[in-house]
Design a protein around this motif. Structure first.
Motif, PDB file in Angstrom:
ATOM      1  N   HIS A 219     166.169  13.031  34.170  1.00 35.79           N
ATOM      2  CA  HIS A 219     164.672  12.945  34.418  1.00 35.79           C
ATOM      3  C   HIS A 219     164.239  14.179  34.997  1.00 35.79           C
ATOM      4  N   PRO A 220     163.400  15.150  34.308  1.00 40.71           N
ATOM      5  CA  PRO A 220     163.148  16.288  35.044  1.00 40.71           C
ATOM      6  C   PRO A 220     162.119  16.029  36.100  1.00 40.71           C
ATOM      7  N   ALA A 221     161.185  15.305  36.185  1.00 42.52           N
ATOM      8  CA  ALA A 221     160.108  15.051  37.329  1.00 42.52           C
ATOM      9  C   ALA A 221     159.470  13.879  36.686  1.00 42.52           C
ATOM     10  N   SER A 222     158.676  13.208  37.729  1.00 42.18           N
ATOM     11  CA  SER A 222     157.970  11.961  37.332  1.00 42.18           C
ATOM     12  C   SER A 222     156.405  12.523  36.919  1.00 42.18           C
ATOM     13  N   PHE A 223     155.910  12.103  35.606  1.00 44.22           N
ATOM     14  CA  PHE A 223     154.716  12.348  35.370  1.00 44.22           C
ATOM     15  C   PHE A 223     154.064  13.792  35.332  1.00 44.22           C
TER      16      PHE A 223
ATOM     17  N   VAL B  91     154.867  21.000  36.022  1.00 42.49           N
ATOM     18  CA  VAL B  91     156.040  21.352  35.122  1.00 42.49           C
ATOM     19  C   VAL B  91     156.845  22.278  35.497  1.00 42.49           C
ATOM     20  N   THR B  92     156.526  22.910  36.548  1.00 42.23           N
ATOM     21  CA  THR B  92     157.218  23.789  37.286  1.00 42.23           C
ATOM     22  C   THR B  92     158.442  22.991  38.032  1.00 42.23           C
ATOM     23  N   GLN B  93     158.124  22.042  38.705  1.00 45.57           N
ATOM     24  CA  GLN B  93     159.249  21.202  39.115  1.00 45.57           C
ATOM     25  C   GLN B  93     160.167  20.574  38.108  1.00 45.57           C
ATOM     26  N   GLY B  94     159.689  20.090  36.880  1.00 46.34           N
ATOM     27  CA  GLY B  94     160.831  19.613  35.785  1.00 46.34           C
ATOM     28  C   GLY B  94     161.480  20.718  35.335  1.00 46.34           C
ATOM     29  N   CYS B  95     160.804  21.787  35.273  1.00 49.39           N
ATOM     30  CA  CYS B  95     161.630  23.099  34.748  1.00 49.39           C
ATOM     31  C   CYS B  95     162.708  23.589  35.508  1.00 49.39           C
TER      32      CYS B  95
ATOM     33  N   ASN C 211     168.569  12.770  38.233  1.00 48.13           N
ATOM     34  CA  ASN C 211     167.064  12.291  38.553  1.00 48.13           C
ATOM     35  C   ASN C 211     166.498  13.508  39.433  1.00 48.13           C
ATOM     36  N   GLY C 212     165.993  14.343  38.526  1.00 47.60           N
ATOM     37  CA  GLY C 212     165.294  15.598  39.426  1.00 47.60           C
ATOM     38  C   GLY C 212     166.362  16.659  39.614  1.00 47.60           C
TER      39      GLY C 212
END
Length: 272
Positions: A193-197, A214-218, A238-239
Motif C-alpha cells: 500500500h504505497p500511501a493513503s489517498f 504521490v511523492t510519498q507513495g513513490c 504499508n507505506g
C-alpha cells in the motif's frame, strides 16, 4: 538502476508516471505502458528531459485479456530480459453510487483490471524475469482490503465500487504471496500500500480529499525496487513499513480458490 529494464503498468498518470520518471532519471530503461498515446508520449518526454535513456512506449487496455496477452508479446519482442515488473495499473472506487461495470470480457471491471490482468501478465513475463540476475515484482495494492466472497466473487449482488476495489486489491496481494512461495530463490515478489489517498485522478474521481502526496507513495514503492526490501520476498508493506494484510491473504484454501477462479476466467477468455 543503470542498465536495468523496468515495466510499469499504468505509467501515464499518478503514481506510475512519477515512478517512471524517477526510475528513468536513475538510469533505468523504462517500458511505459498506458492506453492514451498522448499521455504516454508526455511521460516519454519527461523521462528524456530528466536525462534517462530512451523509453519504450507500449499501448494496451488491461480491461481486455487479449490485449494483456498482446502486451506481453510486445515486451518480449523488444527486450531480452526484464529486471523489474511493477503491477500498478488499476481502477479505483469509481464515482459515488456508480453502477457495476464489466470488462470487455464480461468480468467485473475492478477484479479484471486490478487483479486478473496483472496475474496473467506476470505469468506471461516470467521467462523474461528469470533472465534477470535480480528480478523483482512489485504489486501496487492497497490497505483497503475486503475478504472475497467466493459464492459471489463478481459482486453480482449488493454491488458497490468500494467493496469491488478492496476485494480486487486483496486478490492482488493473495496472488503475490502465492507467486513468492512458488518462485522463492528465483524472483522477489512483494506487495504494498504505497500511501493513503494520494493526490491522483483515481482519488479525485471517488470524491475523496487527498491525504498524501504521490511523492510519498513513490518513495515507498522505490524501496521495494532499489532498497533493502528488494532482497526479501513474500511480504506486504504499508507505506515504508512491513504490515499485515487481511487475514484471508494467509488462508491457503482461500488462495487456492482464488487461483482456481483466476485460471478459469483466463481459460474462458484467452487462446490456449
Amino acid at each position: 538502476m543503470n542498465g536495468e529494464t523496468v515495466l510499469i503498468t499504468g505509467s501515464t498518470d499518478g503514481l506510475g508516471r512519477h515512478l517512471a520518471v524517477r526510475l528513468g532519471a536513475a538510469g533505468a530503461r523504462v517500458l511505459v505502458h498506458g492506453r492514451d498515446a498522448r499521455r504516454a508520449e508526455l511521460v516519454r518526454s519527461q523521462i528524456l528531459a530528466a536525462g534517462g535513456p530512451e523509453p519504450l512506449v507500449l499501448h494496451a487496455d488491461l480491461a481486455e485479456l487479449s490485449q494483456v496477452d498482446r502486451l506481453a508479446d510486445d515486451v518480449a519482442q523488444h527486450v531480452d530480459r526484464l529486471d523489474v515488473l511493477v503491477s500498478n495499473a488499476g481502477v479505483g472506487f469509481g464515482r459515488p453510487g456508480a453502477a457495476r461495470q464489466l470488462s470487455a470480457d464480461g468480468i467485473e471491471l475492478r477484479f479484471a483490471v486490478n487483479h486478473l490482468a496483472g496475474y496473467r501478465l506476470t505469468r506471461l513475463l516470467l521467462p523474461l524475469l528469470r533472465s534477470s540476475a535480480t528480478p523483482r515484482i512489485v504489486n501496487v495494492a492497497s490497505a483497503g482490503q475486503h475478504p472475497i466472497d467466493f459464492a459471489d466473487p463478481m459482486l453480482e449482488h449488493h454491488y458497490d465500487g468500494v467493496t469491488a476495489y478492496r476485494r480486487s486489491k486483496l486478490a492482488q496481494i493473495m496472488s503475490g504471496f502465492d507467486l513468492a512461495d512458488e518462485l522463492r530463490g528465483e524472483v522477489v515478489v512483494n506487495s504494498l500500500h504505497p500511501a493513503s489517498f494520494m493526490d491522483t485522478t483515481m482519488v479525485h474521481e471517488a470524491a475523496v480529499v487527498p491525504h498524501s502526496t504521490v511523492t510519498q507513495g513513490c518513495d515507498a514503492t522505490l524501496r521495494l525496487i532499489t532498497g533493502p526490501a528488494a532482497r526479501s520476498t513474500g511480504r506486504y508493506f504499508n507505506g515504508e513499513r512491513e504490515g499485515r494484510a487481511d487475514d484471508q491473504a494467509y488462508d491457503p484454501d482461500a488462495r487456492r480458490r482464488l487461483r482456481q477462479l483466476s485460471d478459469e476466467l483466463i481459460a474462458a477468455h484467452t487462446r490456449p
